[in-house]
Motif scaffolding. Structure first.
Motif, PDB file in Angstrom:
ATOM      1  N   ALA A  32       0.833  -1.203   0.000  1.00 29.86           N
ATOM      2  CA  ALA A  32       0.000   0.000   0.000  1.00 29.86           C
ATOM      3  C   ALA A  32       0.867   1.253   0.000  1.00 29.86           C
ATOM      4  O   ALA A  32       0.608   2.203  -0.759  1.00 29.86           O
ATOM      5  CB  ALA A  32      -0.934  -0.007   1.208  1.00 29.86           C
ATOM      6  N   VAL A  33       1.897   1.271   0.834  1.00 30.91           N
ATOM      7  CA  VAL A  33       2.785   2.432   0.904  1.00 30.91           C
ATOM      8  C   VAL A  33       3.571   2.579  -0.400  1.00 30.91           C
ATOM      9  O   VAL A  33       3.749   3.691  -0.902  1.00 30.91           O
ATOM     10  CB  VAL A  33       3.712   2.333   2.136  1.00 30.91           C
ATOM     11  N   ALA A  34       4.010   1.472  -0.975  1.00 31.72           N
ATOM     12  CA  ALA A  34       4.726   1.523  -2.253  1.00 31.72           C
ATOM     13  C   ALA A  34       3.822   2.051  -3.362  1.00 31.72           C
ATOM     14  O   ALA A  34       4.265   2.832  -4.211  1.00 31.72           O
ATOM     15  CB  ALA A  34       5.255   0.134  -2.619  1.00 31.72           C
ATOM     16  N   GLN A  35       2.565   1.662  -3.349  1.00 32.34           N
ATOM     17  CA  GLN A  35       1.592   2.151  -4.345  1.00 32.34           C
ATOM     18  C   GLN A  35       1.456   3.669  -4.239  1.00 32.34           C
ATOM     19  O   GLN A  35       1.252   4.355  -5.235  1.00 32.34           O
ATOM     20  CB  GLN A  35       0.235   1.473  -4.106  1.00 32.34           C
ATOM     21  N   ALA A  36       1.603   4.196  -3.022  1.00 33.27           N
ATOM     22  CA  ALA A  36       1.521   5.642  -2.803  1.00 33.27           C
ATOM     23  C   ALA A  36       2.823   6.348  -3.189  1.00 33.27           C
ATOM     24  O   ALA A  36       2.881   7.572  -3.231  1.00 33.27           O
ATOM     25  CB  ALA A  36       1.185   5.933  -1.345  1.00 33.27           C
ATOM     26  N   GLY A  37       3.880   5.565  -3.453  1.00 34.00           N
ATOM     27  CA  GLY A  37       5.141   6.143  -3.906  1.00 34.00           C
ATOM     28  C   GLY A  37       6.225   6.253  -2.843  1.00 34.00           C
ATOM     29  O   GLY A  37       7.213   6.956  -3.035  1.00 34.00           O
ATOM     30  N   TYR A  38       6.062   5.529  -1.736  1.00 30.56           N
ATOM     31  CA  TYR A  38       7.006   5.618  -0.628  1.00 30.56           C
ATOM     32  C   TYR A  38       7.402   4.219  -0.192  1.00 30.56           C
ATOM     33  O   TYR A  38       6.905   3.238  -0.736  1.00 30.56           O
ATOM     34  CB  TYR A  38       6.394   6.436   0.522  1.00 30.56           C
ATOM     35  N   GLU A  39       8.310   4.116   0.787  1.00 22.71           N
ATOM     36  CA  GLU A  39       8.792   2.802   1.202  1.00 22.71           C
ATOM     37  C   GLU A  39       8.582   2.604   2.696  1.00 22.71           C
ATOM     38  O   GLU A  39       9.072   3.391   3.502  1.00 22.71           O
ATOM     39  CB  GLU A  39      10.278   2.659   0.866  1.00 22.71           C
TER      40      GLU A  39
END
Length: 71
Positions: free
Chosen positions: A58-65
């Motif tokens: 979910a966080v990766a989908q938002a562009g973060y790690e």
């Protein structure tokens, strides 16, 4: 209710905070999300914690790690 704090990398503005909070809040079982930009952390509260893999996705989908849980 359980609470866990996670470290998130790459957040630098209010838009990042909103994106991470929205992504995590959409996961099943999550009732409240508090993103702390200055600390690079997010508190996740709910009846049960989502799987770490689901949080990372979910966080990766938002562009973060999502770096992992903070003790």
């Amino acid at each position: 209710m359980t609470q866990q704090t996670y470290a998130v990398s790459g957040m630098s503005c209010a838009r990042a905070v909103a994106a991470v909070a929205t992504a995590i809040a959409a996961l099943p079982g999550v009732e409240d999300v508090n993103v702390r930009l200055a600390m690079g952390q997010v508190d996740v509260r709910g009846h049960e914690q989502p799987a770490l893999a689901d949080l990372r996705a979910a966080v990766a989908q938002a562009g973060y790690e999502l770096m992992g849980a903070v003790r």
